[in-house]
Design a protein around this motif. Structure first.
Motif, PDB file in Angstrom:
ATOM      1  N   UNK A  30     -29.986  53.169 -40.749  1.00 61.29           N
ATOM      2  CA  UNK A  30     -28.878  54.365 -40.693  1.00 61.29           C
ATOM      3  C   UNK A  30     -27.673  53.653 -40.238  1.00 61.29           C
ATOM      4  N   UNK A  31     -27.888  53.036 -39.041  1.00 64.45           N
ATOM      5  CA  UNK A  31     -26.553  52.610 -38.587  1.00 64.45           C
ATOM      6  C   UNK A  31     -25.679  51.681 -39.451  1.00 64.45           C
ATOM      7  N   UNK A  37     -19.124  52.796 -36.417  1.00 64.35           N
ATOM      8  CA  UNK A  37     -20.209  53.163 -35.071  1.00 64.35           C
ATOM      9  C   UNK A  37     -19.216  53.404 -33.901  1.00 64.35           C
ATOM     10  N   UNK A  38     -19.699  54.168 -33.109  1.00 68.07           N
ATOM     11  CA  UNK A  38     -19.147  54.455 -31.745  1.00 68.07           C
ATOM     12  C   UNK A  38     -18.706  53.285 -31.111  1.00 68.07           C
ATOM     13  N   UNK A  39     -17.536  53.235 -30.665  1.00 61.60           N
ATOM     14  CA  UNK A  39     -17.090  52.095 -29.872  1.00 61.60           C
ATOM     15  C   UNK A  39     -17.227  50.682 -30.236  1.00 61.60           C
ATOM     16  N   UNK A  40     -17.363  50.862 -31.798  1.00 60.44           N
ATOM     17  CA  UNK A  40     -17.531  49.579 -32.574  1.00 60.44           C
ATOM     18  C   UNK A  40     -18.851  48.561 -32.172  1.00 60.44           C
ATOM     19  N   UNK A  41     -19.788  49.309 -31.799  1.00 62.44           N
ATOM     20  CA  UNK A  41     -21.026  48.954 -31.579  1.00 62.44           C
ATOM     21  C   UNK A  41     -21.806  48.457 -32.812  1.00 62.44           C
ATOM     22  N   UNK A  42     -22.739  47.472 -32.708  1.00 60.69           N
ATOM     23  CA  UNK A  42     -23.437  46.916 -33.716  1.00 60.69           C
ATOM     24  C   UNK A  42     -24.663  47.707 -33.886  1.00 60.69           C
ATOM     25  N   UNK A  43     -25.360  47.727 -35.172  1.00 63.76           N
ATOM     26  CA  UNK A  43     -26.659  48.164 -35.448  1.00 63.76           C
ATOM     27  C   UNK A  43     -27.692  47.601 -34.671  1.00 63.76           C
TER      28      UNK A  43
END
Length: 79
Positions: A30-31, A37-43
């Motif tokens: 899904x990610x 994504x929130x704050x550029x986080x990775x899946x």
């Protein structure tokens, strides 16, 4: 601590990790499909959190940040 308490604690951790193994690939998929994504986080960050931080709370936080109506208002998508 007696043996029953130790067994109960280890059973809880094992069950939690097993649920994390089931949910982590779903969150990762899904990610990967989301454009941002929130704050550029990775899946992979969300998948690892699901495995080691407790799968149910991570799924709830992931949903709240990325899919709830609250997240749409914060991101300004519905304004």
């Amino acid at each position: 601590m007696d043996e029953t308490q130790i067994f109960a604690a280890l059973s809880y951790l094992g069950f939690s990790f097993f649920i994390g193994l089931v949910l982590a690939p779903l969150i990762y998929k899904d990610a990967k499909s989301l454009p941002k994504l929130f704050l550029g986080t990775k899946p992979w960050f969300w998948s690892l959190c699901c495995l080691f931080q407790g799968p149910l709370i991570v799924v709830f936080i992931y949903w709240a940040i990325h899919h709830s109506s609250f997240s749409n208002r914060v991101n300004g998508e519905n304004l």
